[in-house]
Design a protein around this motif. Structure first.
Motif, PDB file in Angstrom:
ATOM      1  N   ASP A   1      -6.286  10.869  -9.051  1.00 60.59           N
ATOM      2  CA  ASP A   1      -6.063   9.440  -8.806  1.00 60.59           C
ATOM      3  C   ASP A   1      -7.267   8.823  -8.096  1.00 60.59           C
ATOM      4  O   ASP A   1      -7.867   9.440  -7.201  1.00 60.59           O
TER       5      ASP A   1
ATOM      6  N   ALA B   1      -8.431   5.435  -5.847  1.00 61.37           N
ATOM      7  CA  ALA B   1      -7.788   4.440  -4.998  1.00 61.37           C
ATOM      8  C   ALA B   1      -8.817   3.813  -4.066  1.00 61.37           C
ATOM      9  O   ALA B   1      -9.950   4.295  -3.947  1.00 61.37           O
TER      10      ALA B   1
ATOM     11  N   LEU C   1      -0.865  10.291  -3.366  1.00 56.20           N
ATOM     12  CA  LEU C   1      -1.683  10.308  -4.574  1.00 56.20           C
ATOM     13  C   LEU C   1      -1.564  11.647  -5.282  1.00 56.20           C
ATOM     14  O   LEU C   1      -1.267  12.681  -4.677  1.00 56.20           O
TER      15      LEU C   1
ATOM     16  N   VAL D   1      -3.496   3.283   0.931  1.00 52.74           N
ATOM     17  CA  VAL D   1      -4.432   2.947  -0.165  1.00 52.74           C
ATOM     18  C   VAL D   1      -3.732   2.146  -1.255  1.00 52.74           C
ATOM     19  O   VAL D   1      -2.498   2.057  -1.295  1.00 52.74           O
ATOM     20  N   LYS D   2      -4.553   1.586  -2.134  1.00 51.53           N
ATOM     21  CA  LYS D   2      -4.056   0.948  -3.365  1.00 51.53           C
ATOM     22  C   LYS D   2      -4.635   1.719  -4.537  1.00 51.53           C
ATOM     23  O   LYS D   2      -5.851   1.910  -4.619  1.00 51.53           O
ATOM     24  N   ILE D   3      -3.772   2.133  -5.453  1.00 52.97           N
ATOM     25  CA  ILE D   3      -4.232   2.882  -6.624  1.00 52.97           C
ATOM     26  C   ILE D   3      -5.012   1.953  -7.542  1.00 52.97           C
ATOM     27  O   ILE D   3      -4.614   0.799  -7.775  1.00 52.97           O
ATOM     28  N   GLU D   4      -6.130   2.441  -8.050  1.00 56.70           N
ATOM     29  CA  GLU D   4      -6.937   1.676  -9.004  1.00 56.70           C
ATOM     30  C   GLU D   4      -6.557   2.100 -10.413  1.00 56.70           C
ATOM     31  O   GLU D   4      -6.433   3.281 -10.709  1.00 56.70           O
TER      32      GLU D   4
ATOM     33  N   ASN E   1       0.842  -1.195   0.000  1.00 52.45           N
ATOM     34  CA  ASN E   1       0.000   0.000   0.000  1.00 52.45           C
ATOM     35  C   ASN E   1       0.877   1.244   0.000  1.00 52.45           C
ATOM     36  O   ASN E   1       2.036   1.209   0.377  1.00 52.45           O
TER      37      ASN E   1
ATOM     38  N   HIS F   1     -13.810   3.238  -1.874  1.00 55.37           N
ATOM     39  CA  HIS F   1     -13.189   3.796  -3.084  1.00 55.37           C
ATOM     40  C   HIS F   1     -13.227   5.324  -2.998  1.00 55.37           C
ATOM     41  O   HIS F   1     -14.277   5.917  -2.730  1.00 55.37           O
TER      42      HIS F   1
END
Length: 218
Positions: free
Chosen positions: A153, A155, A149, A213-216, A143, A181
């Protein structure tokens, strides 16, 4: 048999190692809220038990045995937190203190029954990884801090790095919980502007620092 205090030391040394922090006497004193002299005494005992290696001015490091014990306690703690939320309806802001008390006393059988009941989960209510029954941390995509970000972005919130009840309640009111999200709109002098669906709000920097977070990607 180790005492709860000894287990707590091993757990916190592990957590500090995971955060690339030096587990020195002063650092542990502040983290555990005990006097430095008490930390020095405990570190000597743990070193005598071959659970840590302690070098003056360089801090304490876990031995392989100490690491396994720390992971066992962390597994107990995080499974208990998730069980309290999923089975007993606790809020994520309520579970840390309960798990701190219970982590030292549950049996391995009870631990496995909880894991079976929950479907052998990989993360606790705050997104922290739960060690497996083999005492290994599950492999997960790394993460990044929310503050890294860029404008526009998108995420998903994957981890919340705080146990502060007020802050967790604040995140709940904003729906900033695990799996949410978000869209990073822009940075401002007061904080970061985020969107969750059609809702837009300003998140202060002091709160945003606790979110991973995880970037989408499209």
């Amino acid at each position: 048999m180790l005492s709860p205090a000894q287990e707590d030391y091993l757990k916190h040394i592990f957590l500090m190692e995971e955060e690339d922090q030096r587990a020195g006497t002063r650092d542990l004193s502040m983290r555990l809220n005990v006097q430095p002299a008490s930390v020095t005494s405990m570190l000597k005992k743990l070193a005598d038990l071959h659970l840590i290696v302690h070098e003056p001015y360089r801090g304490a490091k876990l031995t392989p045995t100490g690491r396994r014990i720390a992971l066992e306690i962390i597994r107990h703690h995080r499974l208990i937190e998730l069980f309290l939320v999923e089975a007993l309806g606790y809020g994520w802001e309520e579970v840390h203190e309960e798990a701190e008390r219970l982590e030292h006393v549950i049996s391995e059988l009870f631990e496995e029954r909880i894991a079976d009941f929950l479907g052998h989960p990989e993360v606790d209510p705050h997104g922290d990884p739960i060690p497996t029954s083999e005492l290994e941390l599950p492999e997960r995509v790394k993460n990044i801090p929310l503050l890294e970000l860029n404008d526009g972005d998108k995420a998903v919130v994957e981890r919340v790095k705080t146990q502060d009840r007020d802050l967790l309640n604040f995140f709940s009111r904003l729906n900033l919980t695990i799996g949410t999200h978000v869209t990073f709109l822009r940075r401002s002098p007061e904080g970061v502007r985020l969107a969750i669906g059609s809702d837009r709000f300003l998140l202060p920097f002091t709160a945003a620092t606790h979110l991973l977070v995880k970037i989408e990607t499209d």
